[in-house]
Design a protein around this motif. Structure first.
Motif, PDB file in Angstrom:
ATOM      1  N   GLN A 331       0.821  -1.204   0.000  1.00 55.77           N
ATOM      2  CA  GLN A 331       0.000   0.000   0.000  1.00 55.77           C
ATOM      3  C   GLN A 331       0.862   1.263   0.000  1.00 55.77           C
ATOM      4  OE1 GLN A 331      -2.489  -0.487   3.436  1.00 55.77           O
ATOM      5  NE2 GLN A 331      -3.217  -2.500   2.774  1.00 55.77           N
ATOM      6  N   LEU A 332       1.872   1.299   0.868  1.00 56.47           N
ATOM      7  CA  LEU A 332       2.706   2.504   0.971  1.00 56.47           C
ATOM      8  C   LEU A 332       3.537   2.708  -0.287  1.00 56.47           C
ATOM      9  CD1 LEU A 332       3.889   2.201   4.687  1.00 56.47           C
ATOM     10  CD2 LEU A 332       2.141   3.717   3.765  1.00 56.47           C
ATOM     11  N   SER A 333       4.081   1.617  -0.843  1.00 53.77           N
ATOM     12  CA  SER A 333       4.930   1.746  -2.039  1.00 53.77           C
ATOM     13  C   SER A 333       4.154   2.374  -3.192  1.00 53.77           C
ATOM     14  CB  SER A 333       5.471   0.376  -2.451  1.00 53.77           C
ATOM     15  OG  SER A 333       6.304  -0.163  -1.448  1.00 53.77           O
ATOM     16  N   LEU A 410       0.699   9.863   2.315  1.00 53.57           N
ATOM     17  CA  LEU A 410       0.930   8.712   3.188  1.00 53.57           C
ATOM     18  C   LEU A 410       0.475   8.950   4.622  1.00 53.57           C
ATOM     19  CD1 LEU A 410       4.473   7.477   2.069  1.00 53.57           C
ATOM     20  CD2 LEU A 410       2.232   6.755   1.264  1.00 53.57           C
ATOM     21  N   ALA A 411      -0.016  10.149   4.925  1.00 54.74           N
ATOM     22  CA  ALA A 411      -0.376  10.458   6.317  1.00 54.74           C
ATOM     23  C   ALA A 411      -1.447   9.517   6.848  1.00 54.74           C
ATOM     24  CB  ALA A 411      -0.828  11.918   6.421  1.00 54.74           C
ATOM     25  N   LEU A 412      -2.504   9.285   6.042  1.00 53.20           N
ATOM     26  CA  LEU A 412      -3.598   8.424   6.510  1.00 53.20           C
ATOM     27  C   LEU A 412      -3.147   6.980   6.697  1.00 53.20           C
ATOM     28  CD1 LEU A 412      -6.563   8.069   7.263  1.00 53.20           C
ATOM     29  CD2 LEU A 412      -7.058   7.733   4.836  1.00 53.20           C
ATOM     30  N   PRO A 413      -2.493   6.329   5.709  1.00 53.89           N
ATOM     31  CA  PRO A 413      -2.045   4.953   5.963  1.00 53.89           C
ATOM     32  C   PRO A 413      -1.011   4.853   7.073  1.00 53.89           C
ATOM     33  CG  PRO A 413      -1.255   5.743   3.832  1.00 53.89           C
ATOM     34  CD  PRO A 413      -2.267   6.723   4.309  1.00 53.89           C
ATOM     35  N   MET A 414      -0.167   5.877   7.258  1.00 53.19           N
ATOM     36  CA  MET A 414       0.778   5.846   8.372  1.00 53.19           C
ATOM     37  C   MET A 414       0.035   5.855   9.707  1.00 53.19           C
ATOM     38  SD  MET A 414       3.935   5.593   7.356  1.00 53.19           S
ATOM     39  CE  MET A 414       4.894   6.233   8.724  1.00 53.19           C
ATOM     40  N   ALA A 415      -1.036   6.646   9.787  1.00 52.39           N
ATOM     41  CA  ALA A 415      -1.831   6.670  11.012  1.00 52.39           C
ATOM     42  C   ALA A 415      -2.551   5.347  11.233  1.00 52.39           C
ATOM     43  CB  ALA A 415      -2.835   7.825  10.967  1.00 52.39           C
ATOM     44  N   LEU A 416      -3.030   4.738  10.153  1.00 50.33           N
ATOM     45  CA  LEU A 416      -3.762   3.476  10.276  1.00 50.33           C
ATOM     46  C   LEU A 416      -2.834   2.312  10.589  1.00 50.33           C
ATOM     47  CD1 LEU A 416      -6.213   3.819   7.256  1.00 50.33           C
ATOM     48  CD2 LEU A 416      -6.838   3.830   9.666  1.00 50.33           C
ATOM     49  N   ILE A 481      -1.409   7.905  17.443  1.00 56.11           N
ATOM     50  CA  ILE A 481      -2.751   8.143  16.917  1.00 56.11           C
ATOM     51  C   ILE A 481      -3.566   6.849  16.978  1.00 56.11           C
ATOM     52  CG2 ILE A 481      -4.060   8.883  14.905  1.00 56.11           C
ATOM     53  CD1 ILE A 481      -1.543  10.397  14.005  1.00 56.11           C
ATOM     54  N   PRO A 482      -4.677   6.830  17.707  1.00 59.30           N
ATOM     55  CA  PRO A 482      -5.538   5.639  17.693  1.00 59.30           C
ATOM     56  C   PRO A 482      -6.178   5.446  16.323  1.00 59.30           C
ATOM     57  CG  PRO A 482      -6.042   7.079  19.563  1.00 59.30           C
ATOM     58  CD  PRO A 482      -5.151   7.851  18.644  1.00 59.30           C
ATOM     59  N   ALA A 483      -6.682   4.247  16.095  1.00 64.05           N
ATOM     60  CA  ALA A 483      -7.340   3.949  14.828  1.00 64.05           C
ATOM     61  C   ALA A 483      -8.588   4.806  14.668  1.00 64.05           C
ATOM     62  CB  ALA A 483      -7.699   2.469  14.762  1.00 64.05           C
ATOM     63  N   PRO A 484      -8.727   5.537  13.560  1.00 61.03           N
ATOM     64  CA  PRO A 484      -9.924   6.370  13.364  1.00 61.03           C
ATOM     65  C   PRO A 484     -11.126   5.515  13.014  1.00 61.03           C
ATOM     66  CG  PRO A 484      -8.551   6.456  11.416  1.00 61.03           C
ATOM     67  CD  PRO A 484      -7.789   5.638  12.429  1.00 61.03           C
TER      68      PRO A 484
END
Length: 810
Positions: A331-333, A410-416, A481-484
């Protein structure tokens, strides 16, 4: 768009369980509709449906791998080494293939003198007396699916040698003939790196990881600042390494004047050779495949668009292994490269000045003439200086905007995935990562030539990047960051897609504003944790052969009893793996928990307390309860984490006051006259009785028969509806002294699957069955939960649909 639709089809197939026949029918219908469509809208919709159905068909044709039958009794096992050995912590690990599609991950401990047998390498046939069990990870919500990750590599079992076993080499070779020389090349390269950086353990370990992807010797403390600042990607083998290798070939083409078709193809061959030598990690293979498409396009004089290349590679890899879609690396790549392609679309280079460039050229000319007149400098020199400065500024601006695009995407997947969001990553990636990039070619050159000065240059570059990252890390906030909620994550993803796809400036600014607002909501997380109000919940988190219990109190407060860890029993601590950080914390974040009210350590054995330092840093508990504050290395680590966090530390004994919100609490042990023996003992354990309404929960730590007898003789043990069975269900615990007066209705056991201690012991299980207790075990299915609303008990075990509502037992 086709790649997104293909990925969506994979996800739909996995979630809905579509069969290959159903997916094939959908694909055929969509293709027929595409051929018969007369309107553009209908044609587009049927094409989208076809790509989605194709993804569903690929997933249906590649069902999750199932383990073939295997006798798991301890026995002599023969196999082929298909992954060369590495030293991880205090174990030597390698992978054996018993037969095609059946692999075993072997973990071999050192001998009494701390040495290992001769390291097996790829292609050797070996045999040993092994104890085998099903490979599994920690089956908690929000955790990493280790079993699924290993299954995709054909590894279904773990193994360890029986006592006194020897590792025997068998005659003959095995494995793929083409891979044996590649593995020999890798081993020789690792040896060269060690020789160049001898007597420097950290430098050698980091260079092995940086150049060849060998992370076995890297300690967590060395790279923690890179993780916090979002620059850890620079230290691991990734697409950037392949880009560098191919870039050197393309530079050679520019200098040598060779043809545009031959050099890219040679670069693609070099990329695949490097990818295989570096361990064939998926990110490197994906980068090599992408460059191969670029080289094939160059061979026919076609320049491929970045997004098209990324989409084609994504479809190819998903078609071969659909479950990669759920891998964070995948996903990140692709998201990082797609962000560059979406926010920086390629522009054809122009040999002459065109409209937008003309004002810039005139401004540079004016600046050069002004400097010439003021300082009386040669005009040609001033023009070159101005052009160079303008080019440097354009390069810096481009790098800054590209880094910003990747960081924001990548901010959202990094948080997840990692519950992190770096605020200094933008500048750290611009300033520090180039030094890592400099260390890569100089490190390769040092390994090839053996020249010490090149090794020193690589080490100096790496050390400079480490210093710059450490400087950035001091400005990183301590938040995690907890899971949103699912709706928020979906809305943020849609806003990011709209931002990338918008065509007008006004629409792009509007989509960017919405995305940033939703991202701020993810970071602030103004949502209550996921917990039932008015109930007392006890969840035994799956931490393997250890223990960690989450208490959700009726008033909405949270307590954690023990933090898990790896049992050591005098051996060297396995430093790279922190159960508190890697297992317990993700589970708490998946529940939306940002802070703990109480952290309770029953005693200071590693399997109960070694995760405490990281959990204190991440969740800042208001109070820390302990039985003994013994002067041990682990306790010093706990104190070092607790003092900056302002944690109040309480040492409890029998009769000490304790109250957990509306839950009544009694401390039964340690006994008032019990003293510290100098090292942690099982009978040091805090024993707590919690009462909510008509139900009592007895948390017995690791106490053994002697302590149970003393508590029973003192009349302190009362009937308990829920018993946390002491000492993981060992033979010397949960004796009649405890079970007789407590008469538990539910018995919770925390133990590791296939553990070498044989916990829970059959005699203990039989004693519990004779008491007609419902037995819940983490080693069988993962985390288990018991809830009380003060009148009824309910239990939850991790099998879909298996909920049990129990009448109150008196």
């Amino acid at each position: 768009m086709p790649a997104l639709l293909f990925a969506g089809g994979v996800a739909v197939s996995r979630l809905a369980g579509l069969s290959a026949a159903e997916a094939a029918v959908c694909l055929a219908a969509a293709c027929a509709g595409r051929l018969l469509a007369r309107r553009r809208l209908t044609s587009g919709l049927t094409a989208w449906t076809a790509w989605t159905a194709a993804g569903a068909l690929a997933a249906a044709l590649h069902p999750p791998a199932a383990p073939p039958p295997l006798d798991l009794t301890p026995r002599r096992v023969e196999g082929c080494v298909v992954e060369s050995s590495v030293i991880r912590g205090d174990r030597m690990q390698f992978t054996l293939e018993l037969r095609p599609g059946a692999r075993v991950r072997v973990s071999w401990p050192p001998s009494k003198d701390g040495t290992f047998p001769e390291a097996p390498v790829y292609g050797q046939r070996v045999a040993a007396e092994l104890r085998l069990w099903r490979a599994r990870g920690f089956r908690n919500p929000g955790g990493f699916d280790l079993a699924g990750y290993l299954a995709r590599r054909g590894i279904f079992w773990s193994a360890a040698p029986v006592r006194g076993a020897r590792l025997d080499r068998l005659p003959g070779a095995c494995g793929a003939a083409w891979r044996r020389p590649v593995e020999q090349l890798r081993s020789a390269a690792l040896a060269r790196i060690n020789a160049v950086h001898r007597n420097h353990e950290r430098r050698a370990a980091l260079m092995r990881g940086l150049l060849l992807g060998d992370k076995s010797g890297i300690r967590k403390a060395w790279v923690e600042d890179f993780r916090r600042t979002g620059t850890y990607h620079a230290l691991v083998i990734s697409g950037s390494h392949v880009t560098l290798v191919c870039g050197l070939f393309l530079l050679w083409r520019r200098l040598s004047g060779l043809g545009w078709r031959t050099v890219p193809l040679a670069s693609a061959v070099a990329a695949w050779l490097y990818a295989l030598t570096a361990g064939a990690d998926p990110p490197v293979l994906r980068a090599a495949a992408g460059f191969t498409l670029f080289a094939l396009g160059a061979a026919v004089y076609r320049r491929l668009a970045l997004l098209n290349t990324v989409g084609a590679v994504a479809i190819l890899f998903l078609a071969l292994d659909p479950d990669q879609l759920f891998d964070g690396s995948f996903q990140l790549s692709f998201l990082a490269v797609a962000a560059l392609g979406a926010f920086f679309p390629p522009q054809m280079a122009a040999k002459t000045l065109h409209g937008p460039a003309l004002p810039s050229a005139l401004e540079r000319r004016l600046a050069a003439e002004t400097l010439h007149e003021v300082f009386r400098l040669p005009l040609n020199a001033v023009e070159r200086l101005v052009d160079a400065s303008a080019g440097a500024w354009r390069w810096i601006r481009t790098i800054f905007l590209a880094s910003a695009a990747v960081q924001l995407s990548l901010a959202l997947p990094m948080a997840l995935l990692f519950h992190r969001l770096s605020v200094t990553g933008l500048s750290a990636n611009i300033i520090a990562v180039p030094f890592v990039s400099l260390a890569i070619p100089s490190g390769f050159a040092a390994a090839i030539t053996g020249w010490t000065w090149l090794g020193e240059l690589a080490a100096a570059s790496l050390d400079m990047s480490r210093r710059l990252v450490a400087w950035h890390a001091q400005f990183e906030p301590a938040w995690r960051i907890p899971a949103p909620p699912l709706w928020l994550a979906a809305a943020a993803a849609l806003a990011l897609f709209a931002w990338a796809a918008a065509r007008g400036r006004r629409w792009r600014w509007a989509a960017a504003g919405v995305y940033l607002a939703l991202l701020a909501l993810v970071v602030i997380h103004p949502f209550p944790p996921r917990a039932a109000r008015g109930e007392l919940e006890l969840t035994a988190i799956d931490v393997g052969q250890g223990e960690s219990l989450l208490l959700v109190l009726p008033g909405g407060r949270f307590a954690l009893v023990d933090t898990g860890g790896l049992p050591q029993h005098g051996r060297k601590r396995a430093e790279p793996f922190d159960v508190g950080e890697e297992v317990v914390a993700p589970y708490l974040w998946s529940r939306g928990i940002r802070r703990l009210d109480f952290l309770i350590l029953s005693h200071l054995h590693e399997d109960h307390a070694s995760g405490a330092p990281s959990l204190i840093r991440n969740f800042r508990p208001r109070e820390l309860w302990v039985s003994f504050a013994g002067e041990t290395p682990l306790w010093r680590e706990i104190l070092a984490a607790a003092r900056p966090a302002g944690v109040r530390i309480r040492t409890l004994r029998q009769g000490s006051p304790c109250r957990l919100g509306p839950v009544e609490c009694r401390v039964l042990a340690p006994l008032p006259d019990q003293s510290w023996s100098g090292r942690p003992q099982n009978n040091d354990s805090l024993v707590l009785e919690l009462r909510h309404g008509r139900h009592a929960f007895l948390l017995a730590g690791d106490i053994e028969a002697r302590q149970e007898a003393e508590l029973a003789q003192a009349g302190l043990i009362r009937p308990a509806h829920v018993l946390k069975v002491p000492h993981h269900g060992s033979k010397r615990s949960a004796t009649e002294w405890l079970l007789g007066p407590s008469r538990p209705a539910v018995a919770v056991i925390s133990a590791g699957a296939g553990n070498s201690f044989g916990f829970p012991h059959p005699e203990t299980l039989n004693r519990l069955r004779r008491k007609r207790a419902m037995i819940l075990r983490t080693d069988l299915g993962g985390p288990v939960t018991v809830r009380s609303d003060g009148r009824y008990l309910s239990t939850e075990i991790p099998r879909p649909g298996l909920w049990t509502l129990l009448e109150d037992w008196q």
